[in-house]
Design an enzyme around this catalytic site. Sequence first.
Site, PDB file in Angstrom:
ATOM      1  N   LYS A 278      -5.721   3.724  -9.580  1.00  0.00           N
ATOM      2  CA  LYS A 278      -7.178   3.925  -9.564  1.00  0.00           C
ATOM      3  C   LYS A 278      -7.572   5.279 -10.140  1.00  0.00           C
ATOM      4  CE  LYS A 278      -6.833   1.484  -5.211  1.00  0.00           C
ATOM      5  NZ  LYS A 278      -5.712   2.081  -4.500  1.00  0.00           N
TER       6      LYS A 278
ATOM      7  N   HIS B 209     -11.970   3.875  -8.642  1.00  0.00           N
ATOM      8  CA  HIS B 209     -11.723   3.971  -7.201  1.00  0.00           C
ATOM      9  C   HIS B 209     -13.030   3.888  -6.394  1.00  0.00           C
ATOM     10  CE1 HIS B 209      -8.547   5.831  -4.294  1.00  0.00           C
ATOM     11  NE2 HIS B 209      -9.355   5.030  -3.639  1.00  0.00           N
TER      12      HIS B 209
ATOM     13  N   GLY C 114       0.849  -1.199   0.000  1.00  0.00           N
ATOM     14  CA  GLY C 114       0.000   0.000   0.000  1.00  0.00           C
ATOM     15  C   GLY C 114       0.879   1.241   0.000  1.00  0.00           C
TER      16      GLY C 114
ATOM     17  N   ASP D 105       0.336  -0.796  -4.844  1.00  0.00           N
ATOM     18  CA  ASP D 105      -1.024  -0.277  -4.952  1.00  0.00           C
ATOM     19  C   ASP D 105      -0.989   1.238  -4.793  1.00  0.00           C
ATOM     20  OD1 ASP D 105      -4.032  -0.792  -4.922  1.00  0.00           O
ATOM     21  OD2 ASP D 105      -3.735   0.508  -3.181  1.00  0.00           O
TER      22      ASP D 105
ATOM     23  N   TYR E 263      -3.644   9.511  -4.328  1.00  0.00           N
ATOM     24  CA  TYR E 263      -2.583   9.347  -3.322  1.00  0.00           C
ATOM     25  C   TYR E 263      -1.354  10.201  -3.644  1.00  0.00           C
ATOM     26  CZ  TYR E 263      -4.980   4.861  -2.320  1.00  0.00           C
ATOM     27  OH  TYR E 263      -5.883   3.868  -2.045  1.00  0.00           O
TER      28      TYR E 263
HETATM   29  N1  LIG Z   1      -9.393   1.451  -2.471  1.00  0.00           N
HETATM   30  C1  LIG Z   1      -9.477   2.264  -1.444  1.00  0.00           C
HETATM   31  O1  LIG Z   1     -10.412   3.071  -1.312  1.00  0.00           O
HETATM   32  C2  LIG Z   1      -8.416   2.217  -0.373  1.00  0.00           C
HETATM   33  C3  LIG Z   1      -8.681   2.788   0.882  1.00  0.00           C
HETATM   34  C4  LIG Z   1      -7.694   2.714   1.875  1.00  0.00           C
HETATM   35  C5  LIG Z   1      -6.487   2.079   1.601  1.00  0.00           C
HETATM   36  N2  LIG Z   1      -6.235   1.548   0.356  1.00  0.00           N
HETATM   37  C6  LIG Z   1      -4.926   0.904   0.041  1.00  0.00           C
HETATM   38  O2  LIG Z   1      -4.588  -0.012   1.059  1.00  0.00           O
HETATM   39  C7  LIG Z   1      -3.326   0.319   1.634  1.00  0.00           C
HETATM   40  C8  LIG Z   1      -3.267  -0.081   3.098  1.00  0.00           C
HETATM   41  O3  LIG Z   1      -4.282   0.497   3.841  1.00  0.00           O
HETATM   42  P1  LIG Z   1      -4.010   1.479   5.040  1.00  0.00           P
HETATM   43  O4  LIG Z   1      -2.794   2.277   4.770  1.00  0.00           O
HETATM   44  O5  LIG Z   1      -5.301   2.167   5.304  1.00  0.00           O
HETATM   45  O6  LIG Z   1      -3.826   0.534   6.311  1.00  0.00           O
HETATM   46  P2  LIG Z   1      -2.897  -0.647   6.840  1.00  0.00           P
HETATM   47  O7  LIG Z   1      -1.945  -1.128   5.822  1.00  0.00           O
HETATM   48  O8  LIG Z   1      -3.845  -1.603   7.472  1.00  0.00           O
HETATM   49  O9  LIG Z   1      -2.117   0.080   8.017  1.00  0.00           O
HETATM   50  C9  LIG Z   1      -1.060   0.955   7.799  1.00  0.00           C
HETATM   51  C10 LIG Z   1      -0.497   1.378   9.164  1.00  0.00           C
HETATM   52  O10 LIG Z   1       0.038   0.251   9.838  1.00  0.00           O
HETATM   53  C11 LIG Z   1       1.411   0.477  10.207  1.00  0.00           C
HETATM   54  N3  LIG Z   1       2.087  -0.827  10.024  1.00  0.00           N
HETATM   55  C12 LIG Z   1       2.365  -1.450   8.862  1.00  0.00           C
HETATM   56  N4  LIG Z   1       2.916  -2.667   9.091  1.00  0.00           N
HETATM   57  C13 LIG Z   1       2.968  -2.811  10.429  1.00  0.00           C
HETATM   58  C14 LIG Z   1       3.434  -3.860  11.268  1.00  0.00           C
HETATM   59  N5  LIG Z   1       3.937  -4.995  10.776  1.00  0.00           N
HETATM   60  N6  LIG Z   1       3.359  -3.672  12.619  1.00  0.00           N
HETATM   61  C15 LIG Z   1       2.856  -2.526  13.137  1.00  0.00           C
HETATM   62  N7  LIG Z   1       2.383  -1.488  12.388  1.00  0.00           N
HETATM   63  C16 LIG Z   1       2.449  -1.649  11.031  1.00  0.00           C
HETATM   64  C17 LIG Z   1       1.887   1.555   9.259  1.00  0.00           C
HETATM   65  O11 LIG Z   1       2.879   2.360   9.825  1.00  0.00           O
HETATM   66  P3  LIG Z   1       4.364   2.459   9.188  1.00  0.00           P
HETATM   67  O12 LIG Z   1       4.235   2.955   7.785  1.00  0.00           O
HETATM   68  O13 LIG Z   1       5.068   3.428  10.085  1.00  0.00           O
HETATM   69  O14 LIG Z   1       4.916   1.069   9.278  1.00  0.00           O
HETATM   70  C18 LIG Z   1       0.608   2.382   9.060  1.00  0.00           C
HETATM   71  O15 LIG Z   1       0.433   3.286  10.135  1.00  0.00           O
HETATM   72  C19 LIG Z   1      -3.213   1.831   1.382  1.00  0.00           C
HETATM   73  O16 LIG Z   1      -1.891   2.315   1.514  1.00  0.00           O
HETATM   74  C20 LIG Z   1      -3.771   1.919  -0.017  1.00  0.00           C
HETATM   75  O17 LIG Z   1      -2.778   1.504  -0.962  1.00  0.00           O
HETATM   76  C21 LIG Z   1      -7.195   1.587  -0.617  1.00  0.00           C
END
Ligand SMILES: NC(=O)c1ccc[n+]([C@@H]2O[C@H](COP(=O)([O-])OP(=O)(O)OC[C@H]3O[C@@H](n4cnc5c(N)ncnc54)[C@H](OP(=O)(O)O)[C@@H]3O)[C@@H](O)[C@H]2O)c1
Length: 326
Positions: free
Chosen positions: A92, A125, A24, A58, A63
């Site tokens: 997206k 998206h 992500g 992704d 973004y």
């Molecule tokens: N299609 C859509 O509408 C949509 C919506 C939301 C997200 N997305 C995509 O999905 C991706 C991921 O979603 P997200 O960013 O919302 O949430 P996520 O990946 O569930 O969580 C990211 C958070 O977790 C931390 N983290 C990552 N690995 C970790 C680990 N092993 N242990 C502890 N903390 C950890 C990261 O901090 P650090 O970076 O400091 O490690 C960050 O604060 C996005 O980046 C995007 O590409 C798509």
Amino acid sequence: MSSFVDVPKIKMLDGREMPGIGLGTYLGFDKNGVVKSIDKQLRDVVLDAIDIGYRHFDTASIYDTEAEIGEAIRMKIDEGVVKREDVFITTKLWNTQHRREEVVTAMREVLNKTGLNYVDLFLIHWPIGLNADYSYSDVDYLETWRGMEDVQRLGLAKSIGVSNFNKEQLQRVINEGTVKPVALQIEVHPQIIQKDLISFARSQGLVVLGYSPFGSLVMRYGMRFPGPRMDDPALVSIAEKYGKTPAQVVLRWVVDRHVVPLPKTVNHKRLVENISIFDFKLTDEEIERINQFNSNTRYTMPSFWQTHQHYPFEKVAKPIPDPFRG
Ligand SMILES: NC(=O)c1ccc[n+]([C@@H]2O[C@H](COP(=O)([O-])OP(=O)(O)OC[C@H]3O[C@@H](n4cnc5c(N)ncnc54)[C@H](OP(=O)(O)O)[C@@H]3O)[C@@H](O)[C@H]2O)c1
């Protein structure tokens, strides 16, 4: 390289293959809007991620990370570390470019930004069309889908799909589109396990990508939300059994439910941790234990668009203000 992880691939309906985990690259949102990469931080994360074994990235126009992902991939191609066909980029289409003719233009903008000839997967998206000033547009997502088909026909995106569509909206695209979507990207984590939508999409042959896979395990918007944490006893006991961390257990739960997880991190240690999930497998009982956390809680819920005719989710009593309109 000692930490290199070889990621399994998943075959899509159109015969192409998608690496089974994607990085992500959404850096979040603050009072100034979408958080931007400073001093090429994201480019450097992608360079590191490629060395570790990530082959799937992704992103999305909104973004603002497409350019740095493209730059990192071109650098690694120049270094001879990967070939273009080894790397899979998902991006997206944003809501303000939903008219059929705008979709090809939007895709060409992505290619200009990334310096690449094509992307691997292009998703709508949201099913929600907006005008440039973010007022609601009446454009139907089926018209947008025709534009996605144009993009694919021109070879600008190899595969096409949708994100944040509900079952009825996905069904309508499947029924009325000329090309069937090959992928659906939705929120998937222990608080929203998406049983019905995943099983419907899979029954139609789509690959499901799961965003925000850590759910309540991590801070979101600088806050802690209810739900399991990293020290949850159920997750810790499963993690100890396999010599893994609770974060890895949750990512493996996603994989074992036949969903491609999209964890985001900008940290080297966590990049390695998050991809090191292909050497163990949960039992059905362990999957079911994690399913029990389900409360249908979404962290991505743009309720400020809930009066839009194509809003995909359940409505709430008090919608939050629209951050895109200030
Ligand atoms: N299609 C859509 O509408 C949509 C919506 C939301 C997200 N997305 C995509 O999905 C991706 C991921 O979603 P997200 O960013 O919302 O949430 P996520 O990946 O569930 O969580 C990211 C958070 O977790 C931390 N983290 C990552 N690995 C970790 C680990 N092993 N242990 C502890 N903390 C950890 C990261 O901090 P650090 O970076 O400091 O490690 C960050 O604060 C996005 O980046 C995007 O590409 C798509």
